[in-house]
Scaffold this motif. Structure first.
Motif, short mmCIF file in Angstrom:
data_model
loop_
_atom_site.label_atom_id
_atom_site.label_comp_id
_atom_site.label_asym_id
_atom_site.label_seq_id
_atom_site.Cartn_x
_atom_site.Cartn_y
_atom_site.Cartn_z
N UNK A 246 0.79 -1.12 -0.12
CA UNK A 246 -0.02 0.14 0.16
C UNK A 246 0.85 1.12 -0.02
N UNK A 247 0.61 2.30 -0.72
CA UNK A 247 1.18 3.22 -0.87
C UNK A 247 0.76 4.57 -1.71
N UNK A 248 0.97 5.61 -1.44
CA UNK A 248 0.25 6.82 -2.38
C UNK A 248 1.25 7.93 -2.89
N UNK A 249 0.85 8.42 -3.78
CA UNK A 249 1.60 9.57 -4.38
C UNK A 249 0.54 10.65 -4.68
N UNK A 250 0.52 11.72 -3.61
CA UNK A 250 -0.57 12.57 -3.76
C UNK A 250 -0.19 13.74 -4.69
N UNK A 251 -1.42 14.14 -5.32
CA UNK A 251 -1.19 14.97 -6.53
C UNK A 251 -0.50 16.34 -6.36
N UNK A 252 -0.44 17.18 -5.18
CA UNK A 252 0.16 18.18 -4.86
C UNK A 252 1.52 18.15 -4.07
N UNK A 253 2.33 16.74 -4.25
CA UNK A 253 3.32 16.67 -3.85
C UNK A 253 4.31 17.39 -4.70
N UNK A 254 5.16 18.24 -4.24
CA UNK A 254 6.08 19.13 -5.29
C UNK A 254 7.50 19.19 -4.60
N UNK A 255 7.95 20.44 -4.64
CA UNK A 255 9.45 20.77 -4.32
C UNK A 255 9.04 20.95 -2.68
N UNK A 256 10.39 21.25 -2.00
CA UNK A 256 10.07 21.22 -0.55
C UNK A 256 9.59 22.80 -0.28
N UNK A 257 9.62 23.72 -1.22
CA UNK A 257 9.20 24.98 -0.79
C UNK A 257 7.84 24.96 -0.89
N UNK A 258 7.18 24.23 -1.75
CA UNK A 258 5.44 24.35 -1.96
C UNK A 258 4.78 23.11 -1.57
N UNK A 259 5.27 22.14 -1.27
CA UNK A 259 4.46 20.88 -0.89
C UNK A 259 3.86 21.16 0.30
N UNK A 260 2.48 21.00 0.36
CA UNK A 260 1.75 21.29 1.61
C UNK A 260 2.11 20.18 2.95
N UNK A 261 2.11 20.90 3.94
CA UNK A 261 2.80 19.86 4.97
C UNK A 261 1.78 18.77 5.43
N UNK A 262 0.59 18.96 5.23
CA UNK A 262 -0.61 17.83 5.08
C UNK A 262 -0.28 16.70 4.13
N UNK A 263 0.30 17.00 3.08
CA UNK A 263 0.58 15.97 2.05
C UNK A 263 1.78 15.44 2.18
N UNK A 264 2.86 16.04 2.91
CA UNK A 264 3.91 15.40 3.34
C UNK A 264 3.63 14.39 4.63
N UNK A 265 2.69 14.97 5.50
CA UNK A 265 2.69 14.09 6.76
C UNK A 265 1.77 12.80 6.12
N UNK A 266 0.96 13.04 5.33
CA UNK A 266 -0.04 11.83 4.86
C UNK A 266 0.70 10.99 4.08
N UNK A 267 1.64 11.30 3.10
CA UNK A 267 2.69 10.46 2.47
C UNK A 267 3.37 9.51 3.45
N UNK A 268 3.77 10.42 4.29
CA UNK A 268 4.79 9.63 5.24
C UNK A 268 3.93 8.57 6.10
N UNK A 269 2.59 9.14 6.46
CA UNK A 269 2.06 8.26 7.19
C UNK A 269 1.72 6.84 6.56
N UNK A 270 1.35 7.01 5.24
CA UNK A 270 0.70 5.70 4.63
C UNK A 270 2.06 4.95 4.11
N UNK A 271 2.95 5.57 3.58
CA UNK A 271 3.89 4.82 2.78
C UNK A 271 5.29 4.35 3.97
N UNK A 272 5.12 5.18 5.05
CA UNK A 272 6.35 4.85 6.07
C UNK A 272 5.60 4.12 7.42
N UNK A 273 4.98 4.75 7.88
CA UNK A 273 4.34 4.26 9.25
C UNK A 273 3.64 3.02 8.73
#
Ligand code: NAD
Length: 256
Positions: free
Chosen positions: A89-116
């Motif tokens: 199971x894993x996700x790649x979320x649509x607004x995942x982008x560069x470190x300046x603009x990626x929403x933190x929610x997207x970062x956290x959700x991605x890390x939660x599903x893919x890593x946790x």
């Protein structure tokens, strides 16, 4: 047709995409398969049953500790043991982008599903595997665990690097207890995940230009690698990364 005969496999995210093709292949090779997914697994289960395989579905969000515990308990109570965990199971979320603009929610959700999610699968599967006398964990990372992606996706790439590092750590911890743990690193394959991300021809070409073999992978080509890592054919292999990517990570310049 019996490369997984007698094995019980738990596949997260097995209701669609690469996980579903893997589930069908594993069942065809004699495994009893449990699909743990958020989405509807009926179609996948019915397809396996129609081909004469054994399969069961359990609803599971891999970020939910109780749900993952329940998925492992369901596997053992349904089929008697657990030998293989395919942490897919894993996700790649649509607004995942560069470190300046990626929403933190997207970062956290991605890390939660893919890593946790990968950690929780291991947390509950490992005791069951030890009880079964050993087993094999296949963690799905990506070729981007090895190199930067052509299009910015900092959360996804970071998460897959973490999956690869976690894989090595788990491999070393359990190497003498009969549990192997390897990472499977696919290149781009046209599943629902990638189709959503590479939504137009220009975006697809932007990726294709980096693939020496000049095409996207087929889900069956990834399932072949998963099958090798899951089965006893890879019995002296642990902590490794199996890259199946049409040559992407081998290339400096892609041939015309
Ligand atoms: P997909 O979106 O087609 O399928 C993913 C499945 O995971 C779906 O069935 C979805 O319901 C399930 N899922 C999502 N979140 C979940 C959660 N929280 N709990 C339980 N299930 C959940 O994706 P895919 O392309 O088949 O990807 C499978 C794996 O392969 C992922 O880990 C992905 O990162 C990895 N991967 C894919 C590609 C590619 O090109 N498709 C390349 C490299 C790695």
């Amino acid at each position: 047709m019996d490369r997984l005969a007698g094995k019980v496999v738990l596949i997260t995210g097995g209701a669609s995409g690469l996980g579903r093709v893997g589930a069908e292949r594993f069942a065809a090779e004699g495994a009893a398969v449990v699909i743990a997914d958020l989405g509807d697994g009926d179609e996948a289960i019915e397809a396996i049953a129609a081909s004469g395989g054994d399969a069961s579905y359990v609803n599971c969000d891999v970020t939910d500790e109780d749900a993952v515990r329940n998925a492992v308990e369901h596997t053992v109570s349904t089929f008697g043991a657990l030998h293989v965990l395919y942490n897919n199971a894993g996700v790649m979320i649509g607004d995942d982008d560069d470190p300046v603009s990626t929403p933190l929610d997207t970062y956290r959700r991605t890390m939660d599903i893919n890593v946790l999610g990968t950690l929780l699968g291991c947390r509950f599967a490992i005791p069951a595997m030890l009880a079964a006398g050993g087993g094999s964990i296949v963690n799905v990372a990506s070729f981007v665990a090895h190199m930067g992606a052509a299009t910015p996706q900092v959360a996804y790439t970071t998460s897959k690097g973490a999956v690869l590092a976690m894989t090595r750590e788990i491999a070393v911890i359990y190497a003498r207890q009969g549990i192997r743990c390897n990472a499977l690193c696919p290149g781009p394959v046209m599943t629902p995940m990638l189709a959503k991300f590479l939504s137009d021809d220009a975006k697809r070409q932007r990726r294709l230009v980096h693939i020496p073999m000049g095409r996207f992978g087929h889900p069956a080509e990834i399932a072949n690698g998963a099958l090798f890592l899951a089965s006893d054919e890879s019995s002296w292999m642990t902590g490794q990364s199996l890259i199946i990517d049409g040559g992407i990570t081998a290339a400096y310049v892609t041939p015309e």
